[in-house]
Enzyme design. Structure first.
Site, PDB file in Angstrom:
ATOM      1  N   GLU A   1      -6.812  15.834   6.525  1.00 17.40           N
ATOM      2  CA  GLU A   1      -6.683  17.019   5.559  1.00 17.40           C
ATOM      3  C   GLU A   1      -7.979  17.992   5.341  1.00 17.40           C
ATOM      4  O   GLU A   1      -8.293  18.509   4.407  1.00 17.40           O
ATOM      5  CB  GLU A   1      -6.602  16.453   3.906  1.00 17.40           C
ATOM      6  CG  GLU A   1      -7.249  14.918   3.899  1.00 17.40           C
ATOM      7  CD  GLU A   1      -8.619  15.000   3.890  1.00 17.40           C
ATOM      8  OE1 GLU A   1      -9.414  15.023   4.861  1.00 17.40           O
ATOM      9  OE2 GLU A   1      -9.302  15.407   2.868  1.00 17.40           O
TER      10      GLU A   1
ATOM     11  N   HIS B   1       2.873   8.517   1.153  1.00 14.13           N
ATOM     12  CA  HIS B   1       2.305   9.309   2.197  1.00 14.13           C
ATOM     13  C   HIS B   1       3.093  10.662   2.247  1.00 14.13           C
ATOM     14  O   HIS B   1       2.621  11.548   3.115  1.00 14.13           O
ATOM     15  CB  HIS B   1       2.619   8.433   3.678  1.00 14.13           C
ATOM     16  CG  HIS B   1       1.643   8.821   4.739  1.00 14.13           C
ATOM     17  ND1 HIS B   1       2.100   9.528   5.777  1.00 14.13           N
ATOM     18  CD2 HIS B   1       0.320   8.522   4.838  1.00 14.13           C
ATOM     19  CE1 HIS B   1       1.153   9.877   6.592  1.00 14.13           C
ATOM     20  NE2 HIS B   1       0.018   9.303   6.047  1.00 14.13           N
TER      21      HIS B   1
ATOM     22  N   ASN C   1      -1.805  10.589  -1.675  1.00 19.55           N
ATOM     23  CA  ASN C   1      -1.146   9.482  -0.874  1.00 19.55           C
ATOM     24  C   ASN C   1      -1.075   8.119  -1.517  1.00 19.55           C
ATOM     25  O   ASN C   1       0.178   7.398  -1.675  1.00 19.55           O
ATOM     26  CB  ASN C   1      -1.948   9.015   0.352  1.00 19.55           C
ATOM     27  CG  ASN C   1      -1.584  10.146   1.429  1.00 19.55           C
ATOM     28  OD1 ASN C   1      -0.647  10.890   1.495  1.00 19.55           O
ATOM     29  ND2 ASN C   1      -2.609  10.399   2.557  1.00 19.55           N
TER      30      ASN C   1
ATOM     31  N   ASP D   1     -11.231  21.462   2.917  1.00 18.09           N
ATOM     32  CA  ASP D   1     -10.808  20.220   2.938  1.00 18.09           C
ATOM     33  C   ASP D   1     -10.186  19.925   1.597  1.00 18.09           C
ATOM     34  O   ASP D   1     -10.851  19.962   0.357  1.00 18.09           O
ATOM     35  CB  ASP D   1     -11.958  19.315   2.940  1.00 18.09           C
ATOM     36  CG  ASP D   1     -11.850  17.852   3.269  1.00 18.09           C
ATOM     37  OD1 ASP D   1     -11.970  17.191   4.230  1.00 18.09           O
ATOM     38  OD2 ASP D   1     -11.342  17.211   2.227  1.00 18.09           O
TER      39      ASP D   1
ATOM     40  N   ASP E   1       2.154  14.437   3.045  1.00 18.07           N
ATOM     41  CA  ASP E   1       2.750  15.469   3.999  1.00 18.07           C
ATOM     42  C   ASP E   1       3.169  16.670   3.379  1.00 18.07           C
ATOM     43  O   ASP E   1       2.741  17.713   3.943  1.00 18.07           O
ATOM     44  CB  ASP E   1       3.789  14.568   4.806  1.00 18.07           C
ATOM     45  CG  ASP E   1       3.213  13.474   5.879  1.00 18.07           C
ATOM     46  OD1 ASP E   1       2.024  13.555   5.737  1.00 18.07           O
ATOM     47  OD2 ASP E   1       4.040  13.039   6.524  1.00 18.07           O
TER      48      ASP E   1
HETATM   49  P1  GH3 Z   1     -12.739  14.267  -0.501  1.00 17.85           P
HETATM   50  O1  GH3 Z   1     -12.521  14.940  -1.936  1.00 17.85           O
HETATM   51  O2  GH3 Z   1     -13.952  13.640  -0.451  1.00 17.85           O
HETATM   52  O3  GH3 Z   1     -12.376  14.961   0.745  1.00 17.85           O
HETATM   53  O4  GH3 Z   1     -11.631  12.840  -0.680  1.00 17.85           O
HETATM   54  P2  GH3 Z   1     -10.240  12.675  -0.058  1.00 17.85           P
HETATM   55  O5  GH3 Z   1      -9.602  11.511  -0.697  1.00 17.85           O
HETATM   56  O6  GH3 Z   1      -9.561  13.835   0.272  1.00 17.85           O
HETATM   57  O7  GH3 Z   1     -10.882  12.276   1.583  1.00 17.85           O
HETATM   58  P3  GH3 Z   1     -10.885  10.975   2.502  1.00 17.85           P
HETATM   59  O8  GH3 Z   1     -11.446  11.219   3.570  1.00 17.85           O
HETATM   60  O9  GH3 Z   1     -11.162   9.822   1.858  1.00 17.85           O
HETATM   61  O10 GH3 Z   1      -9.289  10.769   2.611  1.00 17.85           O
HETATM   62  C1  GH3 Z   1      -8.575  11.436   3.254  1.00 17.85           C
HETATM   63  C2  GH3 Z   1      -7.044  10.946   3.361  1.00 17.85           C
HETATM   64  O11 GH3 Z   1      -6.158  11.808   4.170  1.00 17.85           O
HETATM   65  C3  GH3 Z   1      -6.886   9.642   4.286  1.00 17.85           C
HETATM   66  C4  GH3 Z   1      -5.903   9.741   5.141  1.00 17.85           C
HETATM   67  O12 GH3 Z   1      -5.091   8.453   5.026  1.00 17.85           O
HETATM   68  C5  GH3 Z   1      -5.253  10.807   4.710  1.00 17.85           C
HETATM   69  N1  GH3 Z   1      -4.327  11.431   5.683  1.00 17.85           N
HETATM   70  C6  GH3 Z   1      -4.930  12.147   6.913  1.00 17.85           C
HETATM   71  N2  GH3 Z   1      -4.060  12.850   7.794  1.00 17.85           N
HETATM   72  C7  GH3 Z   1      -2.834  12.605   6.883  1.00 17.85           C
HETATM   73  C8  GH3 Z   1      -1.440  12.990   7.237  1.00 17.85           C
HETATM   74  O13 GH3 Z   1      -0.976  13.657   8.149  1.00 17.85           O
HETATM   75  N3  GH3 Z   1      -0.483  12.743   6.282  1.00 17.85           N
HETATM   76  C9  GH3 Z   1      -0.909  12.083   4.885  1.00 17.85           C
HETATM   77  N4  GH3 Z   1      -0.059  11.925   4.121  1.00 17.85           N
HETATM   78  N5  GH3 Z   1      -2.279  11.676   4.593  1.00 17.85           N
HETATM   79  C10 GH3 Z   1      -3.068  11.952   5.806  1.00 17.85           C
HETATM   80 MG    MG Z   2     -10.593  15.552   1.570  1.00 17.96          MG
HETATM   81 MG    MG Z   3     -11.575  15.274   4.908  1.00 17.49          MG
END
Ligand code: GH3
Ligand code: MG
Ligand code: MG
Ligand code: MG
Length: 303
Positions: free
Chosen positions: A213, A183, A178, A170, A187
């Site tokens: 992610e 965004h 982001n 992860d 990506d």
């Molecule tokens: P942690 O270290 O605890 O994992 O923190 P984090 O910020 O990585 O985790 P969190 O679950 O808070 O955020 C994950 C983010 O990933 C939120 C979401 O908007 C973003 N995300 C999910 N899918 C995609 C995608 O396909 N593209 C982009 N750009 N962002 C994405």
């Molecule tokens: Mg994460």
């Molecule tokens: Mg996650």
């Protein structure tokens, strides 16, 4: 590139006739019996199998039933080619899986048109299949494919006595990327990360996007040390790496949890292994991120 058509037909004159009609457009391979066909198939998977029904030895119907039981052959489209003038036989041909059924003597233009139509349908089917197992953004496998394939791998490992490992990865603080860069930058990072992992794993490992992610890898026929080592090499590769997104530097890390089939209890499912790897990942996040945690019996190690 020309499509390959494998023609199984006991009559020499029909083989010659088909060769005259089809060889300009297709790479034609001929077998005079089922026996000959089974020798050719392991070397060459054709785009279409033109299969005579009445032959000495195995009939076309016998052959298609056997093909349907083999994973590597069951997707080859079969067109039956036969002199039988009995619609009950044609119906039976379709029932046991034929794509099409052509009666001899055949019309050249019609035969060619039917072959083209089968190739078109097959091509469409292949695209759908790839689409249904692929993650749109990164091009790696999706979660659905992972669970299906992993189930078979666990089954195979238990039967063969080989080990396998599952890793959950992860990205750390991915939301910040982001939020600060947009965004599209997020990506971009997801794609760079998957490229990095793809270049480090082996061709028979399964790498999939679990969601957002979060990624999952099945290390096939692989011990815990080796699996952790591969994940650690991805981590090391990212440590001093700076990517450029629209001329702006971006850096990122990930945390991971790794578990091994050998350390799981008997009868463990893929879902349980993924859940377990996720628990290790959670520990990795708790211990400060940018690290890998694996479970060795009761010992939790950090690398
Ligand atoms: P942690 O270290 O605890 O994992 O923190 P984090 O910020 O990585 O985790 P969190 O679950 O808070 O955020 C994950 C983010 O990933 C939120 C979401 O908007 C973003 N995300 C999910 N899918 C995609 C995608 O396909 N593209 C982009 N750009 N962002 C994405
Ligand atoms: Mg994460
Ligand atoms: Mg996650
Ligand atoms: Mg015949």
């Amino acid at each position: 590139m020309k499509h390959t058509i494998l023609i199984v037909e006991d009559s020499g004159s029909t083989r010659l006739h088909l060769s005259n009609i089809l060889s300009d457009e297709y790479n034609c391979i001929f077998a005079a019996s089922g026996e000959e066909m089974w020798k050719i198939l392991p070397e060459t998977i054709p785009s279409i199998l033109l299969l005579d029904v009445i032959m000495p030895g195995e009939t076309g119907f016998d052959i298609i039933l056997k093909l349907s039981k083999r994973d590597e052959y069951r997707n080859i489209p079969v067109i039956f080619l036969t002199g039988l003038d009995d619609s009950a036989e044609a119906v039976r041909g379709f029932e046991i899986g034929a794509f099409d059924y052509i009666r001899k003597p055949f019309d050249e233009a019609e035969l060619k048109a039917r072959i083209k139509s089968v190739l078109r349908i097959k091509d469409h089917e292949n695209r759908l299949r790839v689409h249904s197992v692929t993650d749109y953004l990164t091009g790696i496998y999706n979660r659905r494919y992972f669970f299906e394939a992993a189930k078979n791998h666990i089954y195979y490992s238990l039967r063969s006595g080989k080990n396998l490992c599952v890793a959950m990865l992860d990205l750390d603080h991915f939301k910040d990327i982001n939020d600060t860069m947009g965004h599209d930058a997020g990506d971009f990072v997801l794609k760079k990360f998957t490229d990095m992992v793809k270049s480090r794993i082996r061709p028979y490992d399964i790498f999939a996007r679990h969601g957002g992610e979060e990624f999952v890898i099945l290390f096939s026929d692989c011990g815990k040390e080796k699996s952790v080592d591969i994940v650690a090499r991805v981590r090391a590769g990212l440590l001093n790496k700076e990517f450029l997104f629209e001329s702006k530097p971006v850096k990122f890390t990930f945390s991971a949890g790794v578990v091994s089939l050998a350390d799981e209890s008997k009868g463990v499912t893929v879902e349980q292994m993924v859940h377990h790897a996720d628990a290790m990942l959670y520990k990795a996040k708790e211990s400060g991120r940018n690290c890998i945690i694996y479970q060795d019996g009761n010992t939790i190690s950090k690398s």
